[in-house]
Each structure stands twice: as C-alpha cells, then as structure tokens.
Design a protein around this motif. Structure first.
Motif, PDB file in Angstrom:
ATOM      1  N   VAL A 118      48.825  37.295  33.303  1.00 29.88           N
ATOM      2  CA  VAL A 118      50.222  37.814  33.135  1.00 29.88           C
ATOM      3  C   VAL A 118      50.467  38.976  34.447  1.00 29.88           C
ATOM      4  O   VAL A 118      51.411  38.586  35.171  1.00 29.88           O
ATOM      5  N   TYR A 119      49.649  39.804  34.612  1.00 27.58           N
ATOM      6  CA  TYR A 119      49.600  40.787  35.450  1.00 27.58           C
ATOM      7  C   TYR A 119      49.334  39.998  36.958  1.00 27.58           C
ATOM      8  O   TYR A 119      50.221  40.553  37.822  1.00 27.58           O
ATOM      9  N   ASN A 120      48.600  39.370  37.085  1.00 26.79           N
ATOM     10  CA  ASN A 120      48.413  38.715  38.462  1.00 26.79           C
ATOM     11  C   ASN A 120      49.683  37.831  38.872  1.00 26.79           C
ATOM     12  O   ASN A 120      49.825  37.709  39.993  1.00 26.79           O
ATOM     13  N   LYS A 121      50.300  37.284  37.696  1.00 28.68           N
ATOM     14  CA  LYS A 121      51.517  36.599  38.222  1.00 28.68           C
ATOM     15  C   LYS A 121      52.644  37.371  38.583  1.00 28.68           C
ATOM     16  O   LYS A 121      53.191  37.078  39.407  1.00 28.68           O
ATOM     17  N   LEU A 122      52.726  38.468  37.970  1.00 32.16           N
ATOM     18  CA  LEU A 122      53.921  39.379  38.190  1.00 32.16           C
ATOM     19  C   LEU A 122      53.569  40.122  39.553  1.00 32.16           C
ATOM     20  O   LEU A 122      54.240  40.320  40.542  1.00 32.16           O
ATOM     21  N   ASN A 123      51.951  40.436  40.046  1.00 34.35           N
ATOM     22  CA  ASN A 123      51.665  40.886  41.190  1.00 34.35           C
ATOM     23  C   ASN A 123      52.143  40.016  42.434  1.00 34.35           C
ATOM     24  O   ASN A 123      52.688  40.295  43.476  1.00 34.35           O
ATOM     25  N   ARG A 124      51.646  38.460  41.985  1.00 36.39           N
ATOM     26  CA  ARG A 124      51.978  37.594  43.160  1.00 36.39           C
ATOM     27  C   ARG A 124      53.632  37.384  43.271  1.00 36.39           C
ATOM     28  O   ARG A 124      54.056  37.311  44.391  1.00 36.39           O
ATOM     29  N   ASP A 125      54.352  37.321  42.087  1.00 37.32           N
ATOM     30  CA  ASP A 125      55.923  37.465  42.458  1.00 37.32           C
ATOM     31  C   ASP A 125      56.463  38.954  43.157  1.00 37.32           C
ATOM     32  O   ASP A 125      57.305  38.628  43.989  1.00 37.32           O
ATOM     33  N   LEU A 126      55.589  39.714  42.815  1.00 31.57           N
ATOM     34  CA  LEU A 126      56.081  40.940  43.703  1.00 31.57           C
ATOM     35  C   LEU A 126      56.092  40.914  44.903  1.00 31.57           C
ATOM     36  O   LEU A 126      56.743  41.252  45.625  1.00 31.57           O
ATOM     37  N   GLU A 127      54.630  40.425  45.463  1.00 30.22           N
ATOM     38  CA  GLU A 127      54.322  40.113  46.876  1.00 30.22           C
ATOM     39  C   GLU A 127      55.271  39.246  47.465  1.00 30.22           C
ATOM     40  O   GLU A 127      55.727  39.479  48.495  1.00 30.22           O
ATOM     41  N   GLN A 128      55.637  37.959  46.847  1.00 31.33           N
ATOM     42  CA  GLN A 128      56.543  37.169  47.322  1.00 31.33           C
ATOM     43  C   GLN A 128      57.902  37.697  47.645  1.00 31.33           C
ATOM     44  O   GLN A 128      58.536  37.290  48.523  1.00 31.33           O
ATOM     45  N   ASP A 188      42.533  40.060  23.566  1.00 28.12           N
ATOM     46  CA  ASP A 188      43.512  39.196  24.452  1.00 28.12           C
ATOM     47  C   ASP A 188      43.710  39.636  26.053  1.00 28.12           C
ATOM     48  O   ASP A 188      44.676  39.423  26.697  1.00 28.12           O
ATOM     49  N   VAL A 189      42.547  40.397  26.471  1.00 26.25           N
ATOM     50  CA  VAL A 189      42.697  40.889  27.814  1.00 26.25           C
ATOM     51  C   VAL A 189      42.590  39.791  28.934  1.00 26.25           C
ATOM     52  O   VAL A 189      43.466  39.919  29.994  1.00 26.25           O
ATOM     53  N   GLN A 190      42.282  38.534  28.595  1.00 28.82           N
ATOM     54  CA  GLN A 190      42.087  37.448  29.515  1.00 28.82           C
ATOM     55  C   GLN A 190      43.600  37.074  29.897  1.00 28.82           C
ATOM     56  O   GLN A 190      44.042  36.783  30.986  1.00 28.82           O
ATOM     57  N   ASN A 191      44.462  36.796  29.047  1.00 30.63           N
ATOM     58  CA  ASN A 191      45.806  36.321  29.120  1.00 30.63           C
ATOM     59  C   ASN A 191      46.647  37.626  29.940  1.00 30.63           C
ATOM     60  O   ASN A 191      47.502  37.071  30.648  1.00 30.63           O
ATOM     61  N   LEU A 251      38.590  32.902  35.043  1.00 27.52           N
ATOM     62  CA  LEU A 251      37.849  33.699  34.116  1.00 27.52           C
ATOM     63  C   LEU A 251      38.383  33.996  32.564  1.00 27.52           C
ATOM     64  O   LEU A 251      37.694  34.547  31.581  1.00 27.52           O
ATOM     65  N   SER A 252      39.640  33.234  32.392  1.00 30.36           N
ATOM     66  CA  SER A 252      40.070  33.229  31.035  1.00 30.36           C
ATOM     67  C   SER A 252      39.259  32.327  30.055  1.00 30.36           C
ATOM     68  O   SER A 252      39.384  32.424  28.774  1.00 30.36           O
ATOM     69  N   TYR A 253      38.503  31.394  30.667  1.00 31.32           N
ATOM     70  CA  TYR A 253      37.688  30.469  29.858  1.00 31.32           C
ATOM     71  C   TYR A 253      36.491  31.049  29.207  1.00 31.32           C
ATOM     72  O   TYR A 253      35.876  31.906  29.901  1.00 31.32           O
ATOM     73  N   PRO A 254      35.850  30.635  28.292  1.00 31.51           N
ATOM     74  CA  PRO A 254      34.637  31.119  27.988  1.00 31.51           C
ATOM     75  C   PRO A 254      33.595  30.641  28.869  1.00 31.51           C
ATOM     76  O   PRO A 254      33.650  29.911  29.663  1.00 31.51           O
ATOM     77  N   THR A 255      32.461  31.518  28.854  1.00 34.37           N
ATOM     78  CA  THR A 255      31.320  31.296  29.791  1.00 34.37           C
ATOM     79  C   THR A 255      30.543  30.260  29.166  1.00 34.37           C
ATOM     80  O   THR A 255      29.990  30.347  27.987  1.00 34.37           O
ATOM     81  N   LEU A 256      30.448  29.376  29.868  1.00 36.92           N
ATOM     82  CA  LEU A 256      29.455  28.152  29.811  1.00 36.92           C
ATOM     83  C   LEU A 256      28.455  28.087  30.817  1.00 36.92           C
ATOM     84  O   LEU A 256      28.939  27.571  31.793  1.00 36.92           O
ATOM     85  N   ASN A 257      27.283  28.214  30.999  1.00 41.35           N
ATOM     86  CA  ASN A 257      26.336  28.028  32.068  1.00 41.35           C
ATOM     87  C   ASN A 257      25.310  27.251  31.829  1.00 41.35           C
ATOM     88  O   ASN A 257      24.621  27.213  30.641  1.00 41.35           O
ATOM     89  N   GLU A 308      47.547  35.296  45.351  1.00 45.68           N
ATOM     90  CA  GLU A 308      47.376  33.760  44.650  1.00 45.68           C
ATOM     91  C   GLU A 308      45.954  33.727  44.370  1.00 45.68           C
ATOM     92  O   GLU A 308      45.774  33.164  43.298  1.00 45.68           O
ATOM     93  N   ASP A 309      45.003  34.494  45.178  1.00 43.39           N
ATOM     94  CA  ASP A 309      43.623  34.141  45.091  1.00 43.39           C
ATOM     95  C   ASP A 309      43.205  35.001  43.769  1.00 43.39           C
ATOM     96  O   ASP A 309      42.393  34.571  43.045  1.00 43.39           O
ATOM     97  N   SER A 310      43.906  35.960  43.404  1.00 39.95           N
ATOM     98  CA  SER A 310      43.548  36.808  42.337  1.00 39.95           C
ATOM     99  C   SER A 310      43.892  36.072  40.959  1.00 39.95           C
ATOM    100  O   SER A 310      43.439  36.226  40.034  1.00 39.95           O
ATOM    101  N   LEU A 311      45.166  35.591  41.202  1.00 38.75           N
ATOM    102  CA  LEU A 311      45.679  34.598  40.086  1.00 38.75           C
ATOM    103  C   LEU A 311      44.827  33.679  39.812  1.00 38.75           C
ATOM    104  O   LEU A 311      44.355  33.313  38.402  1.00 38.75           O
ATOM    105  N   SER A 312      44.376  33.118  40.724  1.00 37.35           N
ATOM    106  CA  SER A 312      43.126  31.748  40.513  1.00 37.35           C
ATOM    107  C   SER A 312      41.998  32.429  39.870  1.00 37.35           C
ATOM    108  O   SER A 312      41.422  31.758  38.814  1.00 37.35           O
TER     109      SER A 312
END
Length: 492
Positions: A377-387, A370-373, A322-328, A313-317
């Motif tokens: 997707v990868y982290n969602k699948l990993n969360r579902d896998l662990e659940q 499109d690596v951000q998306n 990080l999928s948003y543009p960088t604005l500092n 869940e933390d990795s998904l968050s």
C-alpha cells in the motif's frame, strides 16, 4: 636621557611606518560571463552543491553492497578433558582431546535471487587416550571438507524480481538526483549574476549620486551669485542648499550600498575580499533573442521526475514479490577427506572419493503484523504521488518557460522605454537650467527636473540589469544556462 632615547625611537618607528609601502588592492575585471565561470569554478555555493550531491551516492552504494562478496574466516583451539568411553565407569584424568578447527566461506548473492556459497573446513585432532583401552584410535587425525551451496528463490523474490526492483529503484533515484544537480548549479549561477548586477547597479547609482551632488553644487553657486546680484527670488538659496544636503545624504547611502554589494559579490565568488572590482560592461542593449520551441519532456526537471516515477514502480514490484512466503531450492555438494596426516586428508579431499550431495526446499513465512500488505500500500501511494508530481510539473515547467520569455520581453521593452525617458529628462534639465539662468523659470521646476533626471538614470541602469537577469532566467528555464554536455563535474 632615557626619555629622549625613547622619544627618538618612537619618532624613528613612526617615520618608518609612514614610509612603508602599502600594497595596492588587486584589481579584478568582471563581466557577466566571467562571474558565471567563477561561480562554477570556485564559488562556495557550487562547492556546497557538489558535496551535497556526492553524499547522495551512499544510498545507491548501500543497496549494491547487499550483493557484495562476503568472506568469512574462523579458526580456534579447543581442549577437551571430558572425553570418556561409554564402557568406562571412571574418567581417566590423563584423557584429553585437542581440536584445531578452521573454516573459510565465500558467499555471493546475485540479483537473480541466487545465493552461492563456497565452504572449506579443516578439523585437526590431537588425542591422548586411556592406555588400558584394547584398541587405541589414532592420536592425530585431520578431517577436510569442501563444498558448494546454491540457494535459489522460487516464490518470494521469484528469481530475483524483488532484488532487481530494489537495485533499479536505487539507481533511478540516484540518476534523478544527478540530473537535478545541474538545475541547482544553474540557480547558483543565476544568484551570482543577480549579485553581479546588484553590485554594478549600486556602483552606477553611487556615481549618479555623486554627479547629482556636483550638479547641485553648481546650482548653489549659481543661486548664490544671483542672490548677491539681487536677481534671485526669496528662498531660492536655502532651497538649493537643502537639496544639496539631500544629495550629500544620498551619496553616503549609495556608497554604503555599493560597498556592501561588492563585498557580497566577492564572497559569493570566493575572491579576495580586499580586491577592487572593475566592471567590464557594454553600453549597448542587446536585442531580444528569438529561440525555438523547447520540448517540455526534454527538460531536466521532467526527465528527473520520470526517473522517480520509474523508481516508485520498481519499489512497488519489489514489495509485491516480497509479500509471498519464502520458498527456496537448496542444493549442496561436498567432498571429504580424512587421514592421520593433513597431506593424506587433503589428497583424499581433492580426489573426490567421498562425495556428499543434498537437494531440498527451505520455506519461511512471516505473519502477524501484516507488514507485507502495508508495504505494498505504501509503495502504491508513493507511485501515485510521484505520478501526480510529474503531471503537475509538466504544466508548471511549461508555464515557467512561457512566463520567463514573457518577463524577458517585458524587461526589454521597459529598458528601451527607460533609455528614452532618460534622454527626455536630460533634455528637460538642460532647457530648465538655461531658463533659470535667464530668470525665466522658478527654481522649484529646476529642482524637480534635476531629481527626475537622477531617478531616470537610476531606473535605466536598473532596467538594463533586470533585462539581463531576465534573459538568464529564460535560458535557465530552458536548461540552456548550463547545458547537459557542459555540466560541472565534481571538484577534485
């Protein structure tokens, strides 16, 4: 003469060799509890498990290292002979400028999405100018500059959401692996206990094989005596002698198995391979214990898997942030000092008479792959896998506990039955032996009874060992073989 001296020396050395004392093998007294303690204290597999889990600290440490202090220092010397005034048509070869530049910076990223930097810079100049210049600049000058830079993420990694998610995921994964170490150590203890019982059963089988051989020797003597008196049936003596040879073979085989089992046990416990083992065993069969119900959620395997789900869940968050543009937001504050002497420039620097401020925004955006998306997707699948794994383990762990209890109950009943069976077989041997001596039964019946008695003795010893192993497996399924408060620490 020479040959006689050589022969004399050889004979003398042989005599001394025969008189040299042979060290008696060290006797090691082992019980089931002692084996478990030795396995945890010095067993090779325990050392391997501890070392393997110590290696798992590295990924967590590498994640935390991204937030270390970073000290950067650079110093250098520059000789410039290309200095030429704009109003001069020719370059005086005597012109030169020497620059000494030293820079220090200290950076510290924070999990709040903040990057703090402190910079110190000193530039010293030593110049030789054209003597024909109407105004001569100072030959020596020092420029000191100090500043603080703060950069705060306000869109991508909003106030450190991704940073904290990454750190929490690494921490939870490390905690999950630490919990499972106790389970691996339990497996080591269980394997050592199995080897202990294997060695003990092999020893008892060997003893029973020797005892059975001795019984057949007595039977052969009895049959031979009856044959000499003419009271035996035809073929009784060869039949008894053939069974004796079978028992001789059994003694050899069980002896080999016993030695191999002892060697395996000594190796597993990291003991001297030349040691002699003495088993400290109780002949009493312990009663089946009555244990309270264990909550499945409290078991180590479930607690570890829950941490893995939280890490996913933390990795998904983090990936979503990080999928948003960088604005500092960037803020800088500098102070400067200039003087012909370093003392003057430093005094002006600390006086703060020449401040320099800057506030701005820094924007960056990666696009094209499109690596951000894909990361989301990868982290969602990993969360579902662990659940899914958690749901499966909740059922499997409960089944394992129930099956372990059922196996222990069955092993206890088998051991009780085997004990009764052994008594019946012994009584049958006693009665048939007496009957054969009186000539009222056939030798085949006696041989069958003797063989059955030997088999019953072996089965009883094996049943007792299986019962003790089943009890330990049941305790392990409840996380009670190595409780949490007594977990083995790292070998140091």
């Amino acid at each position: 003469m020479v040959k006689q001296i050589i022969l004399l020396l050889c004979a003398t050395s042989t005599a001394f060799a025969q008189q040299a004392p042979v060290a008696a093998p060290k006797v090691v007294v082992l019980s089931q509890k002692k084996v478990a303690e030795l396995a945890l204290q010095q067993g090779y597999r325990t050392q391997e498990v501890n070392l393997e889990y110590q290696q798992k600290k590295l990924p967590f440490a590498e994640t935390l290292s991204k937030y270390d202090f970073v000290l950067d220092a650079a110093t250098g010397y520059e000789l410039d002979k290309q200095a030429q005034q704009l109003n001069s048509q020719t370059l005086d070869p005597r012109n030169k400028i020497e620059r000494y530049n030293t820079t220090f910076s200290l950076k510290k990223p924070f999990t709040t999405g903040t990057l703090a930097t402190i910079e110190l810079n000193r530039l010293s100049l030593n110049a030789d100018y054209d003597v024909n210049l109407p105004q001569q600049p100072p030959s020596n000058q020092t420029l000191d500059r100090a500043g603080i830079i703060l950069e705060q993420a306000i869109l991508g990694n909003f106030f450190g959401v991704a940073d904290r998610g990454t750190v929490n995921a690494a921490e939870n994964n490390y905690k999950a692996s630490e919990i499972l170490r106790a389970d691996d150590l339990e497996n080591v203890v269980l394997e050592s206990i199995r080897q202990f019982w294997t060695a003990y059963i092999a020893q008892e089988n060997f003893k029973e094989a020797v005892s059975a051989r001795d019984r057949y020797k007595q039977l052969v003597d009895t049959v031979r005596r009856k044959t000499s008196l003419g009271y035996s049936n035809p073929g009784d003596l060869p039949q008894a002698q053939a069974e004796l040879e079978t028992r001789e073979q059994t003694v050899k085989l069980t002896s080999t198995e016993y030695l191999a089992a002892v060697e395996n046990l000594l190796t597993a416990l990291a003991l001297d391979p030349k040691s002699e083992i003495k088993f400290e065993m109780s002949t009493m069969l312990p009663a089946m214990p009555s244990l309270p119900q264990k909550k499945t959620e409290d078991l180590r395997a479930i607690r570890s898997q829950k941490l893995k789900v939280q890490a996913a869940e933390d990795s998904l968050s983090a990936s979503k942030s990080l999928s948003y543009p960088t604005l500092n937001v960037v803020g800088k504050a500098y102070t400067t000092g200039v003087g012909e002497k370093s003392e003057d420039s430093y005094s002006e620097l600390t006086g703060g008479n020449r401040p320099d401020y800057y506030v701005g925004l820094r924007f960056a955006y990666n696009f094209g792959s499109d690596v951000q998306n894909e990361r989301i997707v990868y982290n969602k699948l990993n969360r579902d896998l662990e659940q899914t794994r958690l749901s499966r383990q909740l059922v499997e762990v409960e089944d394992k506990n129930t099956q372990a209890e059922r196996k222990a109950q069955a092993a206890y009943s088998v051991a009780q039955s085997a004990e009764k069976q052994k008594g019946f077989r012994e009584r049958a041997v006693t009665e048939l032996n007496r009957s054969y001596s009186q000539g009222r039964t056939d030798i085949n019946n006696l041989i069958i009874a003797l063989n059955n008695a030997f088999t019953a003795e072996v089965q009883y010893i094996t049943a007792v060992g299986n019962y003790h192993i089943a009890l330990n497996e049941w305790a392990a399924s409840r996380d009670e073989l190595i409780p949490d408060d007594n977990q083995s620490e790292d070998n140091k």
